[in-house]
Scaffold this motif. Structure first.
Motif, short mmCIF file in Angstrom:
data_model
loop_
_atom_site.label_atom_id
_atom_site.label_comp_id
_atom_site.label_asym_id
_atom_site.label_seq_id
_atom_site.Cartn_x
_atom_site.Cartn_y
_atom_site.Cartn_z
N GLN A 261 0.81 -1.22 0.00
CA GLN A 261 0.00 0.00 0.00
C GLN A 261 0.84 1.28 0.00
O GLN A 261 1.81 1.41 0.75
CB GLN A 261 -0.92 0.00 1.22
CG GLN A 261 -2.00 -1.06 1.18
CD GLN A 261 -2.99 -0.82 0.06
OE1 GLN A 261 -3.65 0.21 0.01
NE2 GLN A 261 -3.09 -1.79 -0.85
N ASP B 242 -9.26 6.17 0.23
CA ASP B 242 -7.91 5.63 0.46
C ASP B 242 -8.01 4.24 1.07
O ASP B 242 -9.11 3.67 1.21
CB ASP B 242 -7.08 6.58 1.34
CG ASP B 242 -7.61 6.71 2.77
OD1 ASP B 242 -8.49 5.92 3.18
OD2 ASP B 242 -7.14 7.62 3.49
N THR C 290 1.27 5.06 1.10
CA THR C 290 0.81 5.88 2.21
C THR C 290 1.26 7.31 1.96
O THR C 290 2.24 7.55 1.24
CB THR C 290 1.38 5.41 3.57
OG1 THR C 290 2.81 5.55 3.54
CG2 THR C 290 1.00 3.96 3.84
#
Length: 379
Positions: A154, A348, A156
């Motif tokens: 992921q 998100d 960030t």
């Protein structure tokens, strides 16, 4: 048997009490994992450039150059629609634009086709792919069609591209690593050094670097494709060049890779309108360069300053869009729609809803700020 009788038989009603007929009716002729997939369906309905300011698809917000429009009209008037496409010197022109050899370029039906061909040519069912997310839906779509096992490190806001997580996810079964540079929706850039490290660490995997926003970033690894035979770069004429409707992209890689991909691409997959428009656009790059300059040096700083003043979180972006996270994004989106401005809601990895907003020219950005200022209070 006549064609008419044949059609009658094919259209005959199915006896739903017959077990065999039930089996025929429910059985899919397609691979089971494809039948179980869902289609990538971007929200295209109701987008009217005459009514709306379109800030939702990261498109160019101004029309194409007069030279491109005239070239398309001339082609129509020359009565050549009955002929197959003739690509002529387009590959050489693209190569010259990128400072590479023509045997390192393959034109495609949008960069989507380039992505699809690379994945199809490099991966078998059950292979592993690493696709950092959240990112462009087509990467996952193409990988799922090939029934790949997908690892999804992921992004960030704090650490940006998950470089170490990507490196840690590499195994002997890894056959594909996708690097969007910059990423969509976050706008996150990936350093040249990081891409090189990944390419060295996974020499048996195709390293697909999607540079569809290259004109905004001017960041590329296209000059490294001969040094790293697993490196493949995709580009498009859809974004800065303003030609998404005619579908033209291209792949940059080593000559051996290009020759292999040409074995997969069809001989006429790229339409002649795309060839004509791209040739005219490349002959007048200043039209695109001026637009990019205004977006990146005027509009984007203007909008970033507005967000900072309103204390609205957003991801640092290397491209022509910003992923913003205002309070009550649904209400803000409704207000924008009521004022005929379209943006793209995107959540998100924690499920927090944001608004990805494309930047246009200065006047369009000033209009966007004026409308947002009506609904977002200054702290």
């Amino acid at each position: 048997m006549t064609q008419e009788n044949s059609l009658r038989i094919l259209a005959a009603p199915v006896d739903h009490n017959d077990h065999d007929n039930k089996a025929v009716q429910t059985m899919s002729v397609f691979k089971s994992h494809i039948a179980a997939m869902s289609a990538y369906s971007p929200p295209l309905e109701g987008r009217d450039p005459e009514q709306h300011l379109l800030l939702d698809f990261n498109e160019r917000t101004l029309p194409v150059s007069p030279q491109v429009r005239q070239a398309l009209l001339d082609y129509l008037n020359n009565d050549r629609l009955q002929m197959y496409p003739n690509y002529g010197e387009l590959t050489e022109r693209i190569a010259d634009y990128n400072g590479i050899s023509s045997n390192q370029v393959m034109i495609t039906n949008g960069s989507d086709q380039g992505i699809d061909l690379i994945i199809r040519a490099s991966c078998r069912e059950g292979d592993e792919a690493i696709i950092p997310g959240p990112s462009f839906a087509m990467y996952y779509q193409c990988a799922k069609v090939e029934n790949l096992k997908i690892a999804e490190p992921q992004y960030t806001r704090e650490e940006e591209f998950p470089a170490q997580a990507v490196l840690d996810a590499i195994t002997p079964a890894t056959r594909l690593i996708v690097i969007a540079n910059p990423n969509n929706p976050s706008g996150t850039a990936v350093s040249r050094e990081t891409i090189i490290e990944i390419a060295k660490t996974a020499p048996e995997a195709a390293i697909l670097v999607d540079e569809c926003y290259f004109e905004y970033t001017q960041s590329t690894v296209s000059d490294l494709v001969n040094d790293y035979p697993n490196l493949l770069v995709t580009r498009t004429f859809s974004k800065t060049w303003g030609l998404p409707s005619i579908r033209l992209g291209y792949v940059i890689s080593s000559p051996d890779n290009i020759n292999a991909l040409l074995n997969v691409r069809g001989p006429y997959d790229v339409n002649q309108f795309a060839v004509v428009a791209a040739t005219a656009a490349l002959a007048h790059p200043e039209y695109t360069e001026d637009y990019v300059r205004e977006v990146m040096t005027v509009s984007k700083p203007l909008f970033e300053a507005f967000l900072v003043n309103k204390q609205i979180d957003f991801w640092p972006s290397a491209a022509n869009y910003l992923w913003t996270f205002p309070d009550d994004p649904d209400a803000i989106n409704r207000h924008l729609q009521a004022n005929n401005i379209l943006v793209r809601p995107k959540a998100d990895q924690q499920g927090r809803l944001g608004l990805r907003i494309t930047l246009g020219n200065k006047a369009q950005t000033e209009r966007l700020i004026q409308v947002l200022d009506e609904v977002i209070p200054t702290p």
